[in-house]
Design an enzyme around this catalytic site. Structure first.
Site, PDB file in Angstrom:
ATOM      1  CG  HIS A   1      -2.068   0.945   1.078  1.00 22.28           C
ATOM      2  ND1 HIS A   1      -1.958   2.284   1.329  1.00 22.28           N
ATOM      3  CD2 HIS A   1      -3.337   0.731   0.656  1.00 22.28           C
ATOM      4  CE1 HIS A   1      -3.121   2.860   1.087  1.00 22.28           C
ATOM      5  NE2 HIS A   1      -3.964   1.936   0.666  1.00 22.28           N
TER       6      HIS A   1
ATOM      7  CG  ASP B   1      -8.354  -4.122  -2.699  1.00 23.44           C
ATOM      8  OD1 ASP B   1      -9.537  -3.892  -2.439  1.00 23.44           O
ATOM      9  OD2 ASP B   1      -7.579  -3.279  -3.172  1.00 23.44           O
TER      10      ASP B   1
HETATM   11  N1  ACO Z   1       4.169  -7.873  -4.861  1.00 17.47           N
HETATM   12  C1  ACO Z   1       5.518  -7.900  -5.000  1.00 17.47           C
HETATM   13  N2  ACO Z   1       6.322  -6.817  -4.882  1.00 17.47           N
HETATM   14  C2  ACO Z   1       5.716  -5.646  -4.604  1.00 17.47           C
HETATM   15  C3  ACO Z   1       4.321  -5.528  -4.431  1.00 17.47           C
HETATM   16  C4  ACO Z   1       3.538  -6.691  -4.565  1.00 17.47           C
HETATM   17  N3  ACO Z   1       2.213  -6.645  -4.417  1.00 17.47           N
HETATM   18  N4  ACO Z   1       3.998  -4.236  -4.165  1.00 17.47           N
HETATM   19  C5  ACO Z   1       5.140  -3.558  -4.175  1.00 17.47           C
HETATM   20  N5  ACO Z   1       6.193  -4.405  -4.430  1.00 17.47           N
HETATM   21  C6  ACO Z   1       7.618  -4.053  -4.425  1.00 17.47           C
HETATM   22  C7  ACO Z   1       7.991  -3.289  -5.689  1.00 17.47           C
HETATM   23  O1  ACO Z   1       8.430  -4.157  -6.719  1.00 17.47           O
HETATM   24  C8  ACO Z   1       9.110  -2.412  -5.163  1.00 17.47           C
HETATM   25  O2  ACO Z   1      10.266  -3.211  -5.002  1.00 17.47           O
HETATM   26  P1  ACO Z   1      11.744  -2.566  -5.242  1.00 17.47           P
HETATM   27  O3  ACO Z   1      11.897  -1.548  -4.155  1.00 17.47           O
HETATM   28  O4  ACO Z   1      12.676  -3.711  -5.156  1.00 17.47           O
HETATM   29  O5  ACO Z   1      11.693  -1.938  -6.606  1.00 17.47           O
HETATM   30  C9  ACO Z   1       8.644  -2.032  -3.759  1.00 17.47           C
HETATM   31  O6  ACO Z   1       7.831  -3.143  -3.343  1.00 17.47           O
HETATM   32  C10 ACO Z   1       7.853  -0.726  -3.679  1.00 17.47           C
HETATM   33  O7  ACO Z   1       6.768  -0.800  -4.610  1.00 17.47           O
HETATM   34  P2  ACO Z   1       6.092   0.473  -5.298  1.00 17.47           P
HETATM   35  O8  ACO Z   1       5.330   0.026  -6.501  1.00 17.47           O
HETATM   36  O9  ACO Z   1       7.135   1.525  -5.500  1.00 17.47           O
HETATM   37  O10 ACO Z   1       5.127   0.973  -4.148  1.00 17.47           O
HETATM   38  P3  ACO Z   1       3.895   1.960  -4.304  1.00 17.47           P
HETATM   39  O11 ACO Z   1       3.663   2.531  -2.962  1.00 17.47           O
HETATM   40  O12 ACO Z   1       4.112   2.924  -5.421  1.00 17.47           O
HETATM   41  O13 ACO Z   1       2.699   1.009  -4.776  1.00 17.47           O
HETATM   42  C11 ACO Z   1       0.851  -0.475  -4.700  1.00 17.47           C
HETATM   43  C12 ACO Z   1       1.683   0.583  -3.935  1.00 17.47           C
HETATM   44  C13 ACO Z   1       0.429   0.083  -6.082  1.00 17.47           C
HETATM   45  C14 ACO Z   1      -0.426  -0.760  -3.890  1.00 17.47           C
HETATM   46  C15 ACO Z   1       1.698  -1.756  -4.880  1.00 17.47           C
HETATM   47  O14 ACO Z   1       2.087  -2.260  -3.606  1.00 17.47           O
HETATM   48  C16 ACO Z   1       0.947  -2.855  -5.675  1.00 17.47           C
HETATM   49  O15 ACO Z   1       0.998  -2.838  -6.901  1.00 17.47           O
HETATM   50  N6  ACO Z   1       0.275  -3.794  -4.962  1.00 17.47           N
HETATM   51  C17 ACO Z   1      -0.518  -4.837  -5.628  1.00 17.47           C
HETATM   52  C18 ACO Z   1      -1.854  -4.275  -6.077  1.00 17.47           C
HETATM   53  C19 ACO Z   1      -2.803  -3.997  -4.905  1.00 17.47           C
HETATM   54  O16 ACO Z   1      -2.994  -4.830  -4.036  1.00 17.47           O
HETATM   55  N7  ACO Z   1      -3.421  -2.795  -4.944  1.00 17.47           N
HETATM   56  C20 ACO Z   1      -4.438  -2.418  -3.945  1.00 17.47           C
HETATM   57  C21 ACO Z   1      -3.957  -1.270  -3.117  1.00 17.47           C
HETATM   58  S1  ACO Z   1      -5.142  -0.883  -1.869  1.00 17.47           S
HETATM   59  C22 ACO Z   1      -6.328  -0.002  -2.686  1.00 17.47           C
HETATM   60  O17 ACO Z   1      -6.111   0.704  -3.613  1.00 17.47           O
HETATM   61  C23 ACO Z   1      -7.655  -0.124  -2.167  1.00 17.47           C
END
Ligand code: ACO
Length: 427
Positions: free
Chosen positions: A316, A373
Protein backbone atom coordinates in the site's frame (compact mmCIF):
# COMPACT_ATOMS: atom_id res chain seq x y z
CA UNK A 1 6.00 33.86 18.56
CA UNK A 2 8.55 32.50 16.09
CA UNK A 3 6.87 31.29 12.90
CA UNK A 4 7.73 27.76 11.83
CA UNK A 5 9.57 28.07 8.55
CA UNK A 6 12.04 26.20 6.40
CA UNK A 7 14.79 27.91 4.45
CA UNK A 8 15.84 26.41 1.13
CA UNK A 9 19.15 27.45 -0.40
CA UNK A 10 19.99 27.21 -4.08
CA UNK A 11 23.56 25.89 -3.96
CA UNK A 12 24.32 27.24 -7.44
CA UNK A 13 23.35 30.86 -6.81
CA UNK A 14 23.47 31.00 -3.01
CA UNK A 15 19.93 32.50 -2.93
CA UNK A 16 17.79 31.47 0.06
CA UNK A 17 14.02 31.26 0.26
CA UNK A 18 11.88 30.90 3.34
CA UNK A 19 8.66 28.85 3.38
CA UNK A 20 6.03 28.48 6.07
CA UNK A 21 5.46 25.17 7.74
CA UNK A 22 1.75 24.50 8.19
CA UNK A 23 0.58 22.42 11.13
CA UNK A 24 -2.42 20.12 10.80
CA UNK A 25 -4.41 18.86 13.79
CA UNK A 26 -2.93 15.39 13.20
CA UNK A 27 -0.20 14.01 10.97
CA UNK A 28 3.00 15.46 9.50
CA UNK A 29 3.59 19.17 9.04
CA UNK A 30 3.28 20.53 5.51
CA UNK A 31 5.67 22.90 3.74
CA UNK A 32 3.70 25.62 1.97
CA UNK A 33 5.37 25.94 -1.45
CA UNK A 34 2.55 27.77 -3.21
CA UNK A 35 4.84 30.68 -4.10
CA UNK A 36 7.82 28.47 -4.99
CA UNK A 37 7.63 29.04 -8.75
CA UNK A 38 7.05 32.78 -8.34
CA UNK A 39 10.00 32.99 -5.92
CA UNK A 40 12.52 30.76 -7.68
CA UNK A 41 11.36 30.26 -11.29
CA UNK A 42 11.51 26.49 -10.65
CA UNK A 43 8.87 23.80 -10.26
CA UNK A 44 8.91 21.08 -7.64
CA UNK A 45 9.06 17.50 -8.95
CA UNK A 46 6.97 14.76 -7.31
CA UNK A 47 5.54 12.22 -9.76
CA UNK A 48 3.00 10.00 -8.02
CA UNK A 49 2.60 12.73 -5.36
CA UNK A 50 4.53 10.76 -2.74
CA UNK A 51 5.39 13.96 -0.79
CA UNK A 52 2.64 16.33 -1.87
CA UNK A 53 -0.46 17.56 -0.04
CA UNK A 54 -2.93 18.88 -2.58
CA UNK A 55 -5.66 20.18 -0.27
CA UNK A 56 -6.84 20.89 3.25
CA UNK A 57 -9.35 18.34 4.54
CA UNK A 58 -11.32 17.43 7.64
CA UNK A 59 -12.86 14.23 6.26
CA UNK A 60 -10.45 11.34 6.79
CA UNK A 61 -7.14 10.96 8.60
CA UNK A 62 -4.60 8.21 7.96
CA UNK A 63 -1.38 7.56 9.86
CA UNK A 64 0.26 4.99 7.62
CA UNK A 65 3.08 4.29 10.06
CA UNK A 66 0.75 3.47 12.93
CA UNK A 67 -1.91 1.81 10.75
CA UNK A 68 -4.51 4.36 11.86
CA UNK A 69 -7.64 5.40 9.94
CA UNK A 70 -10.31 7.84 11.15
CA UNK A 71 -13.44 9.23 9.54
CA UNK A 72 -14.29 12.68 10.99
CA UNK A 73 -12.06 11.84 13.96
CA UNK A 74 -13.65 8.47 14.77
CA UNK A 75 -11.43 5.39 14.60
CA UNK A 76 -12.40 2.92 11.88
CA UNK A 77 -12.33 0.07 14.42
CA UNK A 78 -15.09 1.80 16.45
CA UNK A 79 -17.22 2.50 13.38
CA UNK A 80 -16.89 -1.04 12.06
CA UNK A 81 -17.89 -2.41 15.45
CA UNK A 82 -20.63 -0.02 16.53
CA UNK A 83 -22.11 1.61 13.44
CA UNK A 84 -23.75 0.71 10.15
CA UNK A 85 -22.71 1.88 6.73
CA UNK A 86 -25.60 4.35 6.59
CA UNK A 87 -24.57 5.87 9.92
CA UNK A 88 -21.06 6.18 8.47
CA UNK A 89 -22.47 7.96 5.40
CA UNK A 90 -24.31 10.41 7.65
CA UNK A 91 -21.11 10.96 9.63
CA UNK A 92 -19.02 11.72 6.57
CA UNK A 93 -21.60 14.12 5.12
CA UNK A 94 -22.63 15.86 8.36
CA UNK A 95 -19.41 15.62 10.40
CA UNK A 96 -21.21 13.81 13.24
CA UNK A 97 -23.10 10.60 13.81
CA UNK A 98 -26.90 10.81 13.52
CA UNK A 99 -29.43 10.74 16.34
CA UNK A 100 -31.99 7.93 16.20
CA UNK A 101 -34.54 10.23 14.53
CA UNK A 102 -32.00 11.60 12.04
CA UNK A 103 -30.94 8.08 11.11
CA UNK A 104 -34.55 7.06 10.57
CA UNK A 105 -35.18 10.03 8.27
CA UNK A 106 -31.89 9.53 6.40
CA UNK A 107 -32.53 5.80 5.90
CA UNK A 108 -36.05 6.51 4.64
CA UNK A 109 -34.80 9.08 2.17
CA UNK A 110 -32.07 6.76 0.86
CA UNK A 111 -34.62 3.96 0.36
CA UNK A 112 -37.00 6.26 -1.55
CA UNK A 113 -34.31 7.72 -3.79
CA UNK A 114 -32.95 4.32 -4.83
CA UNK A 115 -35.05 4.04 -8.02
CA UNK A 116 -33.66 4.93 -11.44
CA UNK A 117 -35.48 7.01 -14.03
CA UNK A 118 -37.05 4.65 -16.58
CA UNK A 119 -35.06 6.40 -19.32
CA UNK A 120 -31.83 5.44 -17.62
CA UNK A 121 -32.97 1.86 -17.30
CA UNK A 122 -32.99 1.54 -21.10
CA UNK A 123 -29.37 2.67 -21.30
CA UNK A 124 -28.20 -0.71 -20.02
CA UNK A 125 -29.53 -2.40 -23.15
CA UNK A 126 -27.02 -0.44 -25.21
CA UNK A 127 -24.12 -2.38 -23.68
CA UNK A 128 -23.01 -5.87 -24.70
CA UNK A 129 -23.69 -8.67 -22.20
CA UNK A 130 -19.98 -9.18 -21.64
CA UNK A 131 -19.33 -5.55 -20.71
CA UNK A 132 -17.42 -5.32 -17.44
CA UNK A 133 -19.81 -3.93 -14.79
CA UNK A 134 -17.26 -1.21 -13.93
CA UNK A 135 -17.47 0.16 -17.47
CA UNK A 136 -21.27 0.04 -17.37
CA UNK A 137 -21.26 1.70 -13.96
CA UNK A 138 -19.06 4.57 -15.08
CA UNK A 139 -21.19 5.15 -18.21
CA UNK A 140 -24.48 4.92 -16.27
CA UNK A 141 -23.29 7.43 -13.66
CA UNK A 142 -22.28 9.88 -16.39
CA UNK A 143 -25.73 9.33 -17.93
CA UNK A 144 -27.32 9.99 -14.52
CA UNK A 145 -25.95 13.54 -14.68
CA UNK A 146 -28.20 14.23 -17.69
CA UNK A 147 -31.27 13.84 -15.44
CA UNK A 148 -30.05 16.33 -12.83
CA UNK A 149 -28.74 19.45 -14.60
CA UNK A 150 -29.45 21.55 -11.53
CA UNK A 151 -26.67 19.81 -9.61
CA UNK A 152 -24.03 21.91 -11.36
CA UNK A 153 -24.80 25.19 -9.61
CA UNK A 154 -25.39 24.51 -5.93
CA UNK A 155 -24.95 26.86 -3.00
CA UNK A 156 -27.32 25.75 -0.28
CA UNK A 157 -26.51 22.95 2.16
CA UNK A 158 -29.82 21.21 1.32
CA UNK A 159 -28.85 21.13 -2.36
CA UNK A 160 -25.48 19.53 -1.63
CA UNK A 161 -27.13 16.96 0.62
CA UNK A 162 -29.92 16.12 -1.83
CA UNK A 163 -27.38 15.61 -4.63
CA UNK A 164 -25.28 13.37 -2.33
CA UNK A 165 -28.20 11.31 -1.07
CA UNK A 166 -29.33 10.75 -4.63
CA UNK A 167 -26.03 9.27 -5.83
CA UNK A 168 -25.47 7.20 -2.65
CA UNK A 169 -28.91 5.65 -2.92
CA UNK A 170 -28.84 4.99 -6.67
CA UNK A 171 -25.36 3.46 -6.85
CA UNK A 172 -26.42 -0.01 -5.55
CA UNK A 173 -29.29 -0.04 -8.07
CA UNK A 174 -26.96 0.90 -10.92
CA UNK A 175 -24.43 -1.74 -9.82
CA UNK A 176 -27.09 -4.46 -9.51
CA UNK A 177 -28.57 -3.55 -12.91
CA UNK A 178 -25.09 -3.66 -14.49
CA UNK A 179 -24.62 -7.14 -13.03
CA UNK A 180 -28.00 -8.46 -14.12
CA UNK A 181 -27.52 -6.99 -17.58
CA UNK A 182 -24.22 -8.89 -17.83
CA UNK A 183 -26.18 -12.10 -17.15
CA UNK A 184 -29.05 -11.14 -19.46
CA UNK A 185 -31.59 -11.51 -16.66
CA UNK A 186 -34.41 -9.08 -15.75
CA UNK A 187 -33.70 -6.21 -13.40
CA UNK A 188 -35.04 -6.30 -9.86
CA UNK A 189 -36.35 -2.94 -8.69
CA UNK A 190 -35.32 -1.64 -5.24
CA UNK A 191 -37.56 -2.68 -2.37
CA UNK A 192 -38.23 0.21 0.00
CA UNK A 193 -38.99 -2.23 2.81
CA UNK A 194 -35.35 -3.29 2.85
CA UNK A 195 -32.33 -1.53 4.30
CA UNK A 196 -29.43 -0.37 2.11
CA UNK A 197 -27.25 -3.47 2.13
CA UNK A 198 -29.99 -6.11 2.08
CA UNK A 199 -31.67 -4.26 -0.74
CA UNK A 200 -28.50 -4.43 -2.81
CA UNK A 201 -28.08 -8.17 -2.18
CA UNK A 202 -31.72 -8.69 -3.12
CA UNK A 203 -31.38 -6.72 -6.36
CA UNK A 204 -28.37 -8.90 -7.20
CA UNK A 205 -29.90 -12.26 -6.35
CA UNK A 206 -33.68 -12.30 -6.41
CA UNK A 207 -36.01 -13.46 -9.12
CA UNK A 208 -38.54 -10.97 -10.55
CA UNK A 209 -41.23 -10.27 -7.99
CA UNK A 210 -38.54 -10.22 -5.29
CA UNK A 211 -38.79 -13.98 -4.66
CA UNK A 212 -35.69 -15.35 -3.06
CA UNK A 213 -36.37 -19.06 -3.20
CA UNK A 214 -34.71 -21.03 -5.98
CA UNK A 215 -32.26 -18.20 -6.55
CA UNK A 216 -29.15 -19.24 -8.51
CA UNK A 217 -26.74 -19.48 -5.60
CA UNK A 218 -29.00 -21.87 -3.74
CA UNK A 219 -29.72 -19.53 -0.82
CA UNK A 220 -33.33 -19.42 0.23
CA UNK A 221 -32.98 -16.03 1.77
CA UNK A 222 -30.36 -13.45 2.51
CA UNK A 223 -28.75 -14.26 5.83
CA UNK A 224 -28.11 -11.61 8.45
CA UNK A 225 -24.48 -12.66 8.57
CA UNK A 226 -24.15 -11.84 4.85
CA UNK A 227 -25.71 -8.42 5.34
CA UNK A 228 -23.41 -7.73 8.26
CA UNK A 229 -20.28 -8.76 6.36
CA UNK A 230 -21.15 -6.67 3.29
CA UNK A 231 -22.21 -3.67 5.39
CA UNK A 232 -18.83 -3.78 7.14
CA UNK A 233 -17.07 -3.93 3.77
CA UNK A 234 -19.04 -0.83 2.67
CA UNK A 235 -18.05 0.99 5.88
CA UNK A 236 -14.38 0.14 5.47
CA UNK A 237 -14.45 1.45 1.90
CA UNK A 238 -16.41 4.63 2.65
CA UNK A 239 -13.46 7.00 2.34
CA UNK A 240 -9.69 6.91 2.20
CA UNK A 241 -8.29 10.41 2.15
CA UNK A 242 -6.59 11.58 -1.09
CA UNK A 243 -6.23 8.21 -2.84
CA UNK A 244 -5.94 7.95 -6.64
CA UNK A 245 -9.67 7.92 -7.44
CA UNK A 246 -10.51 10.69 -4.95
CA UNK A 247 -7.72 12.78 -6.43
CA UNK A 248 -9.36 12.26 -9.83
CA UNK A 249 -12.77 13.27 -8.40
CA UNK A 250 -11.28 16.45 -6.94
CA UNK A 251 -9.45 17.13 -10.21
CA UNK A 252 -12.70 16.94 -12.18
CA UNK A 253 -14.44 19.02 -9.47
CA UNK A 254 -11.77 21.68 -10.01
CA UNK A 255 -12.90 22.20 -13.61
CA UNK A 256 -16.50 22.89 -12.57
CA UNK A 257 -18.00 19.75 -14.15
CA UNK A 258 -21.15 18.02 -12.87
CA UNK A 259 -20.58 16.09 -9.60
CA UNK A 260 -21.83 12.81 -11.07
CA UNK A 261 -19.35 13.13 -13.93
CA UNK A 262 -16.63 13.55 -11.31
CA UNK A 263 -17.89 10.37 -9.60
CA UNK A 264 -17.92 8.57 -12.94
CA UNK A 265 -14.26 9.54 -13.40
CA UNK A 266 -13.54 8.23 -9.90
CA UNK A 267 -15.13 4.92 -10.89
CA UNK A 268 -12.86 4.68 -13.92
CA UNK A 269 -9.79 5.41 -11.80
CA UNK A 270 -10.83 2.85 -9.19
CA UNK A 271 -11.18 0.12 -11.80
CA UNK A 272 -7.42 -0.28 -12.27
CA UNK A 273 -5.81 -3.22 -10.53
CA UNK A 274 -3.24 -1.07 -8.73
CA UNK A 275 -6.26 0.49 -6.97
CA UNK A 276 -9.77 -0.91 -6.36
CA UNK A 277 -9.51 -3.46 -9.16
CA UNK A 278 -7.04 -5.35 -6.95
CA UNK A 279 -9.91 -7.12 -5.15
CA UNK A 280 -10.96 -8.82 -8.38
CA UNK A 281 -7.32 -9.57 -9.26
CA UNK A 282 -6.68 -11.17 -5.84
CA UNK A 283 -9.21 -13.92 -6.47
CA UNK A 284 -8.23 -14.30 -10.14
CA UNK A 285 -4.65 -14.74 -8.93
CA UNK A 286 -5.58 -17.28 -6.22
CA UNK A 287 -7.50 -19.26 -8.86
CA UNK A 288 -4.52 -19.04 -11.21
CA UNK A 289 -2.15 -20.28 -8.50
CA UNK A 290 -4.56 -23.18 -8.16
CA UNK A 291 -3.21 -25.11 -5.19
CA UNK A 292 -1.27 -24.66 -1.97
CA UNK A 293 1.72 -26.55 -3.46
CA UNK A 294 2.12 -23.88 -6.16
CA UNK A 295 2.27 -20.94 -3.74
CA UNK A 296 6.03 -21.01 -3.14
CA UNK A 297 6.79 -20.76 -6.88
CA UNK A 298 4.56 -17.67 -7.21
CA UNK A 299 6.15 -16.06 -4.16
CA UNK A 300 9.52 -16.49 -5.92
CA UNK A 301 8.07 -14.86 -9.03
CA UNK A 302 6.77 -11.91 -6.98
CA UNK A 303 10.29 -11.42 -5.60
CA UNK A 304 12.01 -11.62 -8.97
CA UNK A 305 12.90 -8.07 -10.15
CA UNK A 306 12.83 -9.27 -13.78
CA UNK A 307 9.29 -10.62 -13.48
CA UNK A 308 6.29 -8.23 -13.60
CA UNK A 309 4.26 -10.59 -11.42
CA UNK A 310 3.03 -8.90 -8.21
CA UNK A 311 1.15 -10.44 -5.34
CA UNK A 312 -2.27 -8.85 -5.63
CA UNK A 313 -3.67 -7.58 -2.34
CA UNK A 314 -0.21 -6.86 -0.93
CA UNK A 315 1.41 -3.47 -0.39
CA UNK A 316 0.00 0.00 0.00
CA UNK A 317 1.29 3.46 -0.78
CA UNK A 318 0.38 4.84 2.63
CA UNK A 319 0.19 1.91 5.08
CA UNK A 320 3.71 0.80 5.88
CA UNK A 321 2.89 -1.20 8.98
CA UNK A 322 -0.51 -2.74 8.40
CA UNK A 323 -3.78 -1.74 6.78
CA UNK A 324 -6.27 -1.35 9.68
CA UNK A 325 -9.14 -2.23 7.34
CA UNK A 326 -7.40 -5.49 6.45
CA UNK A 327 -7.01 -6.26 10.15
CA UNK A 328 -10.75 -5.73 10.76
CA UNK A 329 -11.66 -7.92 7.79
CA UNK A 330 -9.23 -10.63 8.83
CA UNK A 331 -10.91 -10.90 12.24
CA UNK A 332 -14.35 -10.74 10.60
CA UNK A 333 -13.24 -13.53 8.27
CA UNK A 334 -12.04 -15.64 11.22
CA UNK A 335 -15.28 -14.91 13.10
CA UNK A 336 -17.50 -15.81 10.14
CA UNK A 337 -15.46 -18.77 8.98
CA UNK A 338 -18.05 -21.37 9.77
CA UNK A 339 -21.15 -19.36 8.95
CA UNK A 340 -19.78 -18.26 5.60
CA UNK A 341 -18.21 -21.62 4.76
CA UNK A 342 -14.77 -20.11 4.34
CA UNK A 343 -12.78 -23.34 4.52
CA UNK A 344 -12.18 -23.72 0.81
CA UNK A 345 -9.08 -24.47 -1.29
CA UNK A 346 -8.98 -20.78 -2.27
CA UNK A 347 -8.89 -19.84 1.38
CA UNK A 348 -6.09 -22.34 2.04
CA UNK A 349 -4.02 -20.81 -0.78
CA UNK A 350 -4.69 -17.33 0.61
CA UNK A 351 -3.61 -18.41 4.10
CA UNK A 352 -0.41 -19.96 2.76
CA UNK A 353 0.48 -16.78 0.83
CA UNK A 354 -0.23 -14.67 3.89
CA UNK A 355 1.90 -16.92 6.10
CA UNK A 356 4.90 -16.93 3.75
CA UNK A 357 4.76 -13.25 2.86
CA UNK A 358 4.46 -12.09 6.46
CA UNK A 359 7.71 -13.89 7.30
CA UNK A 360 9.69 -13.37 4.12
CA UNK A 361 12.41 -10.74 4.18
CA UNK A 362 11.48 -9.42 0.70
CA UNK A 363 7.97 -8.50 1.85
CA UNK A 364 8.89 -7.52 5.42
CA UNK A 365 11.73 -5.20 4.36
CA UNK A 366 9.46 -3.44 1.84
CA UNK A 367 6.56 -3.20 4.29
CA UNK A 368 4.35 -5.27 2.02
CA UNK A 369 1.42 -6.45 4.14
CA UNK A 370 -1.98 -7.72 3.04
CA UNK A 371 -4.23 -4.77 2.20
CA UNK A 372 -8.03 -4.48 2.35
CA UNK A 373 -8.43 -6.05 -1.10
CA UNK A 374 -6.78 -9.28 -0.02
CA UNK A 375 -9.59 -9.98 2.45
CA UNK A 376 -12.56 -8.41 0.65
CA UNK A 377 -11.98 -10.79 -2.27
CA UNK A 378 -12.15 -13.79 0.06
CA UNK A 379 -15.24 -12.61 1.96
CA UNK A 380 -17.09 -11.57 -1.20
CA UNK A 381 -16.35 -14.96 -2.75
CA UNK A 382 -17.88 -16.59 0.32
CA UNK A 383 -20.96 -14.37 -0.22
CA UNK A 384 -21.21 -15.96 -3.71
CA UNK A 385 -20.60 -12.62 -5.35
CA UNK A 386 -18.89 -12.98 -8.73
CA UNK A 387 -15.42 -11.46 -9.17
CA UNK A 388 -16.59 -8.88 -11.69
CA UNK A 389 -18.79 -7.31 -8.97
CA UNK A 390 -16.02 -6.88 -6.38
CA UNK A 391 -14.89 -3.47 -7.62
CA UNK A 392 -18.50 -2.24 -8.17
CA UNK A 393 -19.05 -3.12 -4.49
CA UNK A 394 -16.02 -0.97 -3.65
CA UNK A 395 -17.69 1.80 -5.71
CA UNK A 396 -20.93 1.53 -3.71
CA UNK A 397 -19.00 1.95 -0.46
CA UNK A 398 -16.71 4.74 -1.74
CA UNK A 399 -19.43 6.89 -3.34
CA UNK A 400 -20.07 8.72 -0.07
CA UNK A 401 -16.35 9.48 0.31
CA UNK A 402 -16.02 10.82 -3.22
CA UNK A 403 -19.07 13.04 -2.91
CA UNK A 404 -18.05 14.29 0.54
CA UNK A 405 -14.63 15.22 -0.84
CA UNK A 406 -16.28 16.82 -3.88
CA UNK A 407 -18.40 19.01 -1.58
CA UNK A 408 -15.39 19.90 0.57
CA UNK A 409 -13.51 20.95 -2.56
CA UNK A 410 -16.45 23.10 -3.72
CA UNK A 411 -16.78 24.83 -0.37
CA UNK A 412 -13.05 25.60 -0.13
CA UNK A 413 -12.73 29.21 -1.27
CA UNK A 414 -8.98 28.75 -1.86
CA UNK A 415 -9.43 25.79 -4.23
CA UNK A 416 -7.99 26.13 -7.73
CA UNK A 417 -8.13 24.17 -10.96
CA UNK A 418 -5.77 21.17 -10.72
CA UNK A 419 -2.96 21.99 -13.12
CA UNK A 420 0.49 20.52 -12.38
CA UNK A 421 3.56 21.30 -14.49
CA UNK A 422 6.29 19.03 -15.87
CA UNK A 423 9.99 18.43 -16.30
CA UNK A 424 10.25 18.76 -20.08
CA UNK A 425 12.83 16.46 -21.69
CA UNK A 426 11.70 16.56 -25.33
CA UNK A 427 13.18 18.42 -28.33
N1 ACO B 1 4.17 -7.87 -4.86
C1 ACO B 1 5.52 -7.90 -5.00
N2 ACO B 1 6.32 -6.82 -4.88
C2 ACO B 1 5.72 -5.65 -4.60
C3 ACO B 1 4.32 -5.53 -4.43
C4 ACO B 1 3.54 -6.69 -4.56
N3 ACO B 1 2.21 -6.65 -4.42
N4 ACO B 1 4.00 -4.24 -4.17
C5 ACO B 1 5.14 -3.56 -4.17
N5 ACO B 1 6.19 -4.41 -4.43
C6 ACO B 1 7.62 -4.05 -4.43
C7 ACO B 1 7.99 -3.29 -5.69
O1 ACO B 1 8.43 -4.16 -6.72
C8 ACO B 1 9.11 -2.41 -5.16
O2 ACO B 1 10.27 -3.21 -5.00
P1 ACO B 1 11.74 -2.57 -5.24
O3 ACO B 1 11.90 -1.55 -4.15
O4 ACO B 1 12.68 -3.71 -5.16
O5 ACO B 1 11.69 -1.94 -6.61
C9 ACO B 1 8.64 -2.03 -3.76
O6 ACO B 1 7.83 -3.14 -3.34
C10 ACO B 1 7.85 -0.73 -3.68
O7 ACO B 1 6.77 -0.80 -4.61
P2 ACO B 1 6.09 0.47 -5.30
O8 ACO B 1 5.33 0.03 -6.50
O9 ACO B 1 7.14 1.53 -5.50
O10 ACO B 1 5.13 0.97 -4.15
P3 ACO B 1 3.90 1.96 -4.30
O11 ACO B 1 3.66 2.53 -2.96
O12 ACO B 1 4.11 2.92 -5.42
O13 ACO B 1 2.70 1.01 -4.78
C11 ACO B 1 0.85 -0.47 -4.70
C12 ACO B 1 1.68 0.58 -3.93
C13 ACO B 1 0.43 0.08 -6.08
C14 ACO B 1 -0.43 -0.76 -3.89
C15 ACO B 1 1.70 -1.76 -4.88
O14 ACO B 1 2.09 -2.26 -3.61
C16 ACO B 1 0.95 -2.85 -5.67
O15 ACO B 1 1.00 -2.84 -6.90
N6 ACO B 1 0.27 -3.79 -4.96
C17 ACO B 1 -0.52 -4.84 -5.63
C18 ACO B 1 -1.85 -4.28 -6.08
C19 ACO B 1 -2.80 -4.00 -4.90
O16 ACO B 1 -2.99 -4.83 -4.04
N7 ACO B 1 -3.42 -2.79 -4.94
C20 ACO B 1 -4.44 -2.42 -3.94
C21 ACO B 1 -3.96 -1.27 -3.12
S1 ACO B 1 -5.14 -0.88 -1.87
C22 ACO B 1 -6.33 0.00 -2.69
O17 ACO B 1 -6.11 0.70 -3.61
C23 ACO B 1 -7.65 -0.12 -2.17
Amino acid sequence: MKKNTMTLTNNMTGDSYEYNILEGTRGPSVLDVRTFFADTGMFTYDPGFTSTSACESTVTFIDGGKGELRYRGIAIEDLAKNNTYLETCFLLLNKRLPSKEELYAFDLEIRHRSFLHEGLRHLFNAFPDNAHPMATLSAAVTALSTFYNDHIEMNKEEEFLEMSHRIISKMPTIAAFAYRHSLGIPFIQPDIDLGFTKNFLTMMRAYPGGKMHLCPNGHEEIKNVEVRALDTIFTLHADHEQNASTTVVRGVASTGAHPYVAISSGISALWGRAHGGANESVIAQLEYIGSVENVEAFIQRAKDPDDDFRLMGFGHRVYKNFDPRAKILKSLQDELREELNLDTELMAIARKIEEIALNDDYFVSRNLYPNIDFYTGIILTALQIPKSMFTPIFVIGRTVGWITQWIEFKKDKTSKIARPRQLYLGD
